[in-house]
Design a protein around this motif. Sequence first.
Motif: not given
Length: 287
Positions: A98-105, A162-172, A183-189
């Motif tokens: 996966e290659f992704n581009f995201m915004a975090e708050y 198709h074996r290459v597809q878009p997806s919508l990542p989100f999580g916390a 900085t260390l963390g734990y996340e679920l995406g």
Amino acid sequence: MRKFLAVLITLSPLTLLAQQWQITGFGGISNYQGDLQEKRVTTSQSHGAFGVGVQYGLTDHVVLRSGFTYGKISGDDKLANDEFLRLRNLNFTSQIVEFNFMAEYDFLSLEQYKFTPYIFAGIALFGFDPYTNDTLGNRYYLQPLGTEGQGLAEYPENKPYHRVQPSLPFGAGIKFKVNDQITLGYELGMRKTFTDYIDDISNRYVDQAALLAGSGPKAVELSYRSGELKDGNPVYPVDGTKRGSPEGKDWYNFQGITVSYRLQGRSSGSSKRTSMGHQLDCPKNVY
């Protein structure tokens, strides 16, 4: 002294810019939800995953992030609770790239607090390629076989996926400031996809003779595998018999430990941010 101040003023914007960039890493597990895995979030049948990326802090609370993540997913009817699914006896494994581009708050500022919970969302592009092993242990990639009649003239509505597809990542997640640079963390995406074929299962069985003529005996063998079981049914299903559930699309997810490294540290308590989110070092008295 004037030359020194002039050089310092010239380099200050570059220094401030570097302080907002971070290199990131991820290590954890990957999984999926679909026709071979009913639960959307579970550690059952999970595999290792890792990722690398970069992120840029726009403000104390808003972060832009991008990166590559690699994982492995699988599902097996042998582990299902439903007897119908166990007798279906299908399975798959696939790599996820996966290659992704995201915004975090960030809900809290790490300039003022040692930790913060956060949420994120964005867009991604991922590649997958489901495969399985036959009874002799030989690996076969399933998409070229067209196990649900994809590409056959008798089923013009069944197009190869198709074996290459878009997806919508989100999580916390939650992250902790170890020091001014780490900085260390734990996340679920979670990843919402727009395909039902990550596991190569979606709709119904097609006519055995048509599949044999158009795709070959291996497609027939790996499309219906109940006959491999001691208590299974060796008779291939009639055309139109349910094979999967096309109503919902497949999902995949990553969860684990995150680490970020700021390219240039900053001294705690000795700086302030402007309204645009840049850091300004407080001047010191010169005697």
